[in-house]
Write a protein that holds these residues in place. Structure first.
Motif, mmCIF file in Angstrom:
data_model
loop_
_atom_site.group_PDB
_atom_site.id
_atom_site.type_symbol
_atom_site.label_atom_id
_atom_site.label_comp_id
_atom_site.label_asym_id
_atom_site.label_seq_id
_atom_site.Cartn_x
_atom_site.Cartn_y
_atom_site.Cartn_z
ATOM 1 N N PRO A 172 38.730 47.230 37.902
ATOM 2 C CA PRO A 172 38.592 46.900 36.483
ATOM 3 C C PRO A 172 37.631 47.857 35.752
ATOM 4 O O PRO A 172 37.829 48.175 34.591
ATOM 5 N N GLU A 173 36.588 48.318 36.437
ATOM 6 C CA GLU A 173 35.634 49.226 35.788
ATOM 7 C C GLU A 173 36.246 50.606 35.586
ATOM 8 O O GLU A 173 35.886 51.322 34.671
ATOM 9 N N TYR A 198 43.012 41.064 41.207
ATOM 10 C CA TYR A 198 41.718 41.610 41.621
ATOM 11 C C TYR A 198 40.618 40.576 41.405
ATOM 12 O O TYR A 198 39.770 40.354 42.248
ATOM 13 N N GLN A 199 40.668 39.958 40.241
ATOM 14 C CA GLN A 199 39.571 39.073 39.876
ATOM 15 C C GLN A 199 39.585 37.732 40.602
ATOM 16 O O GLN A 199 38.534 37.163 40.853
ATOM 17 N N TYR A 200 40.750 37.237 40.928
ATOM 18 C CA TYR A 200 40.805 35.860 41.420
ATOM 19 C C TYR A 200 41.243 35.696 42.866
ATOM 20 O O TYR A 200 41.009 34.653 43.468
ATOM 21 N N GLU A 201 41.936 36.687 43.422
ATOM 22 C CA GLU A 201 42.517 36.470 44.747
ATOM 23 C C GLU A 201 41.498 36.756 45.850
ATOM 24 O O GLU A 201 40.859 37.814 45.845
ATOM 25 N N ILE A 202 41.392 35.851 46.782
ATOM 26 C CA ILE A 202 40.456 36.037 47.903
ATOM 27 C C ILE A 202 41.095 36.962 48.924
ATOM 28 O O ILE A 202 42.226 36.748 49.337
ATOM 29 N N VAL A 203 40.352 38.024 49.309
ATOM 30 C CA VAL A 203 40.895 38.902 50.368
ATOM 31 C C VAL A 203 39.926 38.959 51.534
ATOM 32 O O VAL A 203 38.760 38.726 51.386
ATOM 33 N N ALA A 209 42.372 24.347 44.980
ATOM 34 C CA ALA A 209 42.599 25.688 45.527
ATOM 35 C C ALA A 209 41.272 26.451 45.482
ATOM 36 O O ALA A 209 40.302 25.967 44.907
ATOM 37 N N THR A 251 38.717 25.309 42.824
ATOM 38 C CA THR A 251 39.192 24.906 41.499
ATOM 39 C C THR A 251 39.351 23.392 41.456
ATOM 40 O O THR A 251 39.358 22.723 42.498
ATOM 41 N N SER A 306 42.981 41.871 30.373
ATOM 42 C CA SER A 306 42.600 40.600 30.998
ATOM 43 C C SER A 306 43.847 39.817 31.392
ATOM 44 O O SER A 306 43.799 38.929 32.219
ATOM 45 N N GLU A 307 44.995 40.158 30.789
ATOM 46 C CA GLU A 307 46.238 39.462 31.142
ATOM 47 C C GLU A 307 47.104 40.287 32.098
ATOM 48 O O GLU A 307 48.233 39.923 32.393
ATOM 49 N N ARG A 343 43.849 31.922 38.222
ATOM 50 C CA ARG A 343 42.555 31.299 37.964
ATOM 51 C C ARG A 343 42.474 29.887 38.544
ATOM 52 O O ARG A 343 41.417 29.429 38.954
ATOM 53 N N ASN A 344 43.599 29.210 38.558
ATOM 54 C CA ASN A 344 43.618 27.844 39.089
ATOM 55 C C ASN A 344 44.099 27.786 40.530
ATOM 56 O O ASN A 344 44.236 26.701 41.098
ATOM 57 N N GLY A 345 44.383 28.929 41.102
ATOM 58 C CA GLY A 345 44.825 28.980 42.498
ATOM 59 C C GLY A 345 46.179 28.322 42.713
ATOM 60 O O GLY A 345 46.443 27.778 43.789
ATOM 61 N N ILE A 346 47.047 28.356 41.716
ATOM 62 C CA ILE A 346 48.307 27.598 41.790
ATOM 63 C C ILE A 346 49.231 28.133 42.880
ATOM 64 O O ILE A 346 49.916 27.349 43.552
ATOM 65 N N ARG A 380 39.385 30.267 44.692
ATOM 66 C CA ARG A 380 39.563 31.606 44.131
ATOM 67 C C ARG A 380 38.222 32.331 44.103
ATOM 68 O O ARG A 380 37.164 31.724 44.157
ATOM 69 N N ILE A 381 38.329 33.636 44.007
ATOM 70 C CA ILE A 381 37.111 34.433 43.993
ATOM 71 C C ILE A 381 36.513 34.393 42.579
ATOM 72 O O ILE A 381 37.228 34.247 41.590
#
Lengths: 335, 361
Positions: free
Chosen positions: B337-338, B356-361, A319, A315, B348-349, B43-46, A321-322
């Motif tokens: 999500p599907e 699920y959408q943004y966090e790296i695992v 940071a 970002t 979406s909120e 989304r911004n990895g805050i 992100r996926i």
């Protein structure tokens, strides 16, 4: 004349059907193969062939920067071009809803002609069907296309290698937002035009000096995010991109902010993503920038051996992100 | 782009992160109430940028997620009525009710249309005078004024076929309900920006006063959130919790008086059913008696099957901030999500969708 409407009889095989084809399709799309009006177009080809088909059902059929006809021709040309092939011949099949005006049809055929001429391809065969009102949404177009793959070209989504650079040919999200703004009657202070364009000449220029283009794809539905995920999965590699390097027009950004969309998932119709070896990346980029459809091209990331099968984005704030594939429909947010 | 780029300035962002690191000495548990904030944070990895002393929890501020199964069942039942057109914001389509979803009944039989505003719903009503058009009125104080305006307009124009299924909810009462539950010890709340643009900041004053919890109203850009976190940490470290506005370009202490008056003239406060929390008194809005003819619940009679909750789904716990999506046994295993099991994965909120959408695992 132009406000005359298409009747079911225009698709019945009667004199009206023949008139429709002879007056509205043959003159603008004229070429000897089409003019023969035989059941098949017969021509010589040799070498490795690329063959593709696609159906176009966009609503509305006219949108800022294009229409369903231009979209059908460019979409199929681009699918052929993304395998590194030179597109040569297209088929064009119309499913028309009773009630479409002749004027609308003429406008669409005229933009088909313009797009085909720009790309240097010929429409050599076609078909017209008319369905009852309600049986289609104004007009559906199916196009198939055929092209020849030059010797030495081996481009596939499965060919990305660790260390390769990812090049995007320009701004993302223009087509999706242009169509959506027209569909929903949304107006933005910075107007957004569809990027719908034939990319075959851009690809042939890119391939002129480099044999190191490993993957190519036009990020249409599902947007850039989905295309990069496809590459990551097909090639079993990780892809890392940088948010700050992805070009986006202000109008698209504003619309996405308003609607709650992520531009990474919004459709494009005149953009490509290329995966190129690090050695050739700058040269290919420079070549792209000299073409009108690659003027805003940028290197947006690279292929890595981390996070295989996934796309990770750094970002702006540093940071990570996926970036997942699009799941389901793109829907506007509530508040 | 004006009003966007200045709130995404990288150098300023780094300075704010450094400031939070410098300020934060004791553990601070913060809840971002709003789903829009959860998405912006992920989304911004805050969360990655914050020091380990600062913990961010997602709250119940996603209008889709907090809609109870019983209400979704009601919307689906209305959609199945003959000559009815359901109009809804897109996010509601995929939410599973007890037995189906709006998306499924649309594919099977119903006329359901996604709209971008209540104005679109009104237009559909004008265009289809022989059919009943029902708007699924979900949301918080942000969407309530526009729904009130549509009812006003329908009344003025004499549109007789427009109805609202009123599922509107209020933020301050649910914040109080969560604090009263006492399930988690919060130190600060990132208060919702868009809701506060309507109600102002004064409605949160009971939070620092009665619960000793710091409050900062935040915007939705990364710098807005970092600044709000810095202000919260500063309050917590000073031991003087209060209500502050970081989102000054959108929020005044008194709110939007015109919008509040409009809401008040059409709606009155009522109890509301919150997913995972249950019925909370005075936490929702219903149509006033004089606008009762627009109330879909009064105008139509539907038979509902008993409400059924998805087995293993902990959306309720997630909405109360008691658990995070990663603690759900279904997350990434049976809930995607599907194919969402619960609403937090649909919207979406929603917190689960954002993780699920943004966090790296």
């Amino acid at each position: 004349m132009d406000d005359e409407i298409i009747l079911l009889a225009h698709g019945s095989g009667s004199r009206l059907s023949h008139e429709l084809i002879e007056k509205n399709f043959l003159p603008p799309l004229a070429n000897p193969l089409l003019a023969k009006l035989d059941d098949s177009a017969v021509f010589d080809l040799s070498g490795r062939l690329a063959f593709t088909t696609d159906s176009y059902v966009v609503s509305p059929i006219f949108f800022p920067g294009g229409d369903i006809g231009k979209l059908a021709v460019c979409g199929t040309i681009n699918d052929i071009a993304m395998s590194g092939a030179t597109p040569l011949y297209l088929s064009l099949s119309f499913i028309i809803e009773e009630g479409l005006t002749l004027g609308e049809l003429k406008k669409i055929v005229s933009s088909i002609k313009a797009a085909a001429e720009e790309a240097g391809v010929k429409i050599v065969t076609g078909d017209t069907k008319v369905v009852n009102r309600g049986g289609a949404d104004k007009l559906f177009i199916n196009t198939s296309g055929i092209g020849i793959v030059p010797q030495g070209i081996d481009i596939s989504g499965a060919n990305a290698k660790v260390g390769d650079k990812i090049i995007l040919s320009g701004t993302i999200g223009d087509h999706g937002i242009a169509v959506m703004s027209q569909r929903e009657g949304l107006k933005f202070s910075v107007p957004v035009q569809s990027d719908c364009a034939p990319l075959n000449k851009l690809v042939s220029q890119m391939a002129e000096d480099s044999s190191q283009i490993h993957s190519l794809r036009d990020p249409t539905r599902g947007g850039l995010a989905t295309t990069l995920n496809e590459f990551a999965k097909q090639s079993k590699v990780g892809i890392r991109i940088e948010e700050g390097k992805i070009p986006i027009h202000d109008g698209v950004r504003a619309a996405c902010e308003l609607l709650g969309f992520d531009p990474l998932y919004v459709a494009n119709e005149g953009k490509l993503v290329a995966i190129v070896t690090a050695d050739d990346a700058q040269m290919v980029l420079a070549k792209m920038k000299r073409n009108q459809y690659g003027a805003e091209a940028a290197i947006i990331g690279e292929v890595t051996d981390e996070y295989k099968g996934k796309v990770i984005m750094k970002t702006r704030l540093g940071a990570s992100r996926i970036v997942d594939m699009l799941s389901g429909e793109l829907l506007p947010r509530i508040c | 782009m004006k009003f966007i780029d200045e709130y995404r300035d990288v150098e300023l962002g780094k300075k704010l992160v450094a400031r939070i690191e410098q300020l934060s000495k004791r553990p601070a548990r913060l809840m971002e109430f709003c789903g829009g904030h959860t998405v912006a944070i992920m989304r911004n990895g805050i969360r990655q940028l914050l020091p380990p002393t600062v913990e961010m929890l997602s709250g119940p501020g996603c209008p889709v997620c907090v809609t109870a199964n019983a209400d979704i069942d009601k919307a689906i039942a209305l959609a199945r009525l003959p000559d009815v057109i359901i109009t809804t914001f897109g996010d509601m389509m995929k939410v599973p009710g007890s037995y189906s979803s709006l998306q499924k009944v649309r594919a099977e039989e119903a006329d359901i249309r996604i709209v971008y505003s209540t104005q679109d719903a009104l237009q559909i009503a004008r265009d289809n005078p022989t059919r009943s058009v029902i708007f699924i009125g979900i949301g918080f104080e942000t969407t309530s004024p526009t729904i009130a305006a549509s009812i006003f307009q329908a009344e003025n124009e004499g549109i007789r076929n427009f109805y609202v299924l009123c599922l509107l909810k209020l933020c301050p009462p649910i914040m109080k309900a969560i604090l009263d539950l006492g399930e988690l010890k919060l130190d600060g709340i990132v208060c919702p920006g868009h809701v506060s643009a309507i109600i102002g900041s004064r409605h949160y004053e009971f939070i620092p006063r009665d619960y000793g919890v710091a409050c900062v109203v935040s915007g939705f850009e990364p710098l807005d959130i970092l600044q709000s976190v810095a202000m919260l940490v500063e309050q917590i470290e000073s031991g003087k919790p209060r209500v502050e506005i970081a989102y000054r370009r959108g929020v005044k202490p008194e709110g939007n008086i015109t919008a509040l008056k409009l809401m008040d003239s059409v709606f009155e406060v009522s109890g509301a059913d919150w997913r995972g929390i249950g019925v909370v008194p005075a936490s929702g809005l219903k149509l006033r008696k004089e606008y009762g003819r627009f109330d879909a619940e009064l105008a139509f009679s539907v038979t509902l099957e008993p409400v059924r909750e998805a087995k293993g789904c902990i959306c309720g716990d997630i909405l109360r901030g008691v658990k995070t999506p990663n603690e759900c046994k279904l997350f990434r295993k049976a809930c995607f999500p599907e194919q969402p099991v619960g609403p937090c994965m649909v919207s979406s909120e929603g917190a689960c969708a954002a993780y699920y959408q943004y966090e790296i695992v």
